[in-house]
Design an enzyme around this catalytic site. Structure first.
Site, PDB file in Angstrom:
ATOM      1  N   CYS A  33       0.819  -1.220   0.000  1.00 17.54           N
ATOM      2  CA  CYS A  33       0.000   0.000   0.000  1.00 17.54           C
ATOM      3  C   CYS A  33       0.854   1.271   0.000  1.00 17.54           C
ATOM      4  CB  CYS A  33      -0.987  -0.039   1.158  1.00 17.54           C
ATOM      5  SG  CYS A  33      -2.227  -1.312   0.926  1.00 17.54           S
TER       6      CYS A  33
ATOM      7  N   GLU B 101      -2.389  -9.679   3.560  1.00 16.45           N
ATOM      8  CA  GLU B 101      -2.608 -10.296   4.873  1.00 16.45           C
ATOM      9  C   GLU B 101      -4.082 -10.490   5.173  1.00 16.45           C
ATOM     10  OE1 GLU B 101      -3.681  -6.190   5.731  1.00 16.45           O
ATOM     11  OE2 GLU B 101      -2.146  -7.133   4.492  1.00 16.45           O
TER      12      GLU B 101
ATOM     13  N   HIS C 102      -3.839  -5.558   0.187  1.00 17.12           N
ATOM     14  CA  HIS C 102      -3.498  -6.130   1.486  1.00 17.12           C
ATOM     15  C   HIS C 102      -3.492  -7.658   1.426  1.00 17.12           C
ATOM     16  CE1 HIS C 102      -3.349  -2.724   4.340  1.00 17.12           C
ATOM     17  NE2 HIS C 102      -4.105  -2.125   3.437  1.00 17.12           N
TER      18      HIS C 102
END
Length: 394
Positions: free
Chosen positions: A267, A354, A352
């Site tokens: 990001c 994760e 993202h």
């Protein structure tokens, strides 16, 4: 009929939405954005990347499963405000410790419900994100919380929104980064990696630890010399809020360490790498925020369903000498979602990995980071000439 305390959302373009108060009673101002996720309101509220923003949830009913301490992405909410069609006053979830409203009141999150969020989101999609103010009648008129705001009062809040500082050109990272370095506890010894905290989410640290990394989290302004003094095996550039352009100290650090350590950016970290290499970023009309963004891996042809939260993007064509090559693109608008250095073990993604909307579509990126670290011949300080660009397949 239950009477509800009045509230308004006043936008800088003069639009005013009338609704009802929820959460902490007060006033707040920020950039109004929207998120298309159906769940995850607590994770959204506690994501430091939302610092400075008022978040509109497009899903019409929010709060029904309460709040659980295990779902915090940081130590507190960072959103400036929250907007929903309807907040639930009741919740049902065996993991929850409190209601959403109690959580908002505890941390001072000012919110509004009962407005036409579809109309608001359409306005944001058509005209782009705008600054706005949420104001509660019970805060400004405690003697008459159920009354209406007058047109003159509404215009005062429109002017307040218009005069609020833009996120563009403002360093929002200094407000969310850790004050001091810290090590994340792990159950096993692994590769030591320095995580530059521009507003890092807890889940990212946990995912890195799961793949065999010993994370050391450092403040955003940490210098290259201070990072190298920790004798790390790799470098991670985290997510974070706002415009990446003002973070010149971070650009300098990323540039000086490029090629010296295997590096992974997510990001804001992805944007910082683009700027460090001499490229440009640009503000998107309304950004990507939600858990349903389709991203294509250009090396494998696979499509990943991803979680995203960003309002800026990297212009890959602006990076000189083809230093970075694109590895991922967004299938909705074609913007860059991932890139890798053509020579050094440095790569990044805009989304993202994760998070779990896929639910595991993007987890391979953490494994690739470990592979880059293992393959790196950094024992004598000499970087290998082996590009990340060819190593990001499944």
């Amino acid at each position: 009929m239950i009477r509800k305390e009045r509230a308004i959302l006043a936008l800088e373009d003069g639009t005013v939405y009338r609704g009802y108060a929820f959460g902490h009673r007060g006033e707040t101002v920020g950039e109004v954005v929207f998120n298309t996720s159906m769940t995850g309101y607590q994770e959204i509220m506690t994501d430091p990347s939302y610092n400075g923003q008022i978040v509109t949830i497009t899903y019409p009913h929010v709060g029904n499963y309460g709040v659980a301490i295990y779902d915090m992405e940081s130590n507190k909410p960072y959103v400036r405000g929250f907007i929903s069609r309807e907040f639930s006053g009741e919740y049902s979830n065996h993991r929850a410790q409190q209601s959403l409203e109690a959580f908002m009141q505890q941390y001072g999150v000012v919110s509004i419900q009962g407005i036409d969020t579809r109309a608001l989101v359409r306005r944001l999609r058509t005209g782009g994100v705008v600054k706005g103010v949420i104001a509660h009648r019970s805060y400004t008129h405690p003697e008459d919380p159920y009354g209406e705001f007058t047109p003159a009062e509404e215009q005062v809040y429109v002017s307040r929104a218009l005069g609020h500082q833009d996120i563009d050109g403002h360093d929002m990272t200094r407000e969310v980064t850790t004050a001091l370095p810290y090590a994340f506890p792990t159950l096993r010894h692994g590769k030591r990696v320095v995580l530059m905290d521009f507003g890092i989410k807890h889940t990212i640290i946990e995912r890195l630890a799961e793949v065999g990394i010993e994370p050391i989290v450092v403040p955003a302004h940490t210098t290259p010399a201070q990072i190298m003094a920790l004798q790390p095996h790799g470098l991670f550039l985290s997510n974070g809020p706002g415009d990446p352009a003002p973070l010149e100290y971070a650009h300098k650090t990323a540039w000086e360490l490029m090629g010296l350590l295997p590096t992974f950016g997510i990001c804001l970290g992805h944007q910082i790498l683009g700027l460090a290499a001499g490229g440009r970023t640009f503000k998107m009309k309304f950004g990507h925020r939600g858990g349903n963004q389709p991203v294509k891996n250009l090396l494998t042809g696979n499509v990943e369903i991803t979680s995203q939260n960003h309002g800026y993007a990297v212009d890959i064509d602006s990076i000189p000498n083809g230093a970075f090559v694109p590895t991922h693109i967004n299938l909705n608008d074609g913007t860059l979602e991932g890139m890798a250095h053509s020579r050094y073990p440095v790569f990044s993604v805009q989304y993202h990995p994760e998070a779990s909307p896929g639910p595991h579509d993007s987890r391979y990126l953490f494994d690739r980071f470990i592979e880059e670290i293992d393959a790196f011949d950094g024992g004598n300080g000499t970087p290998i000439v082996k590009a990340s660009a060819g190593r990001l397949g499944v």
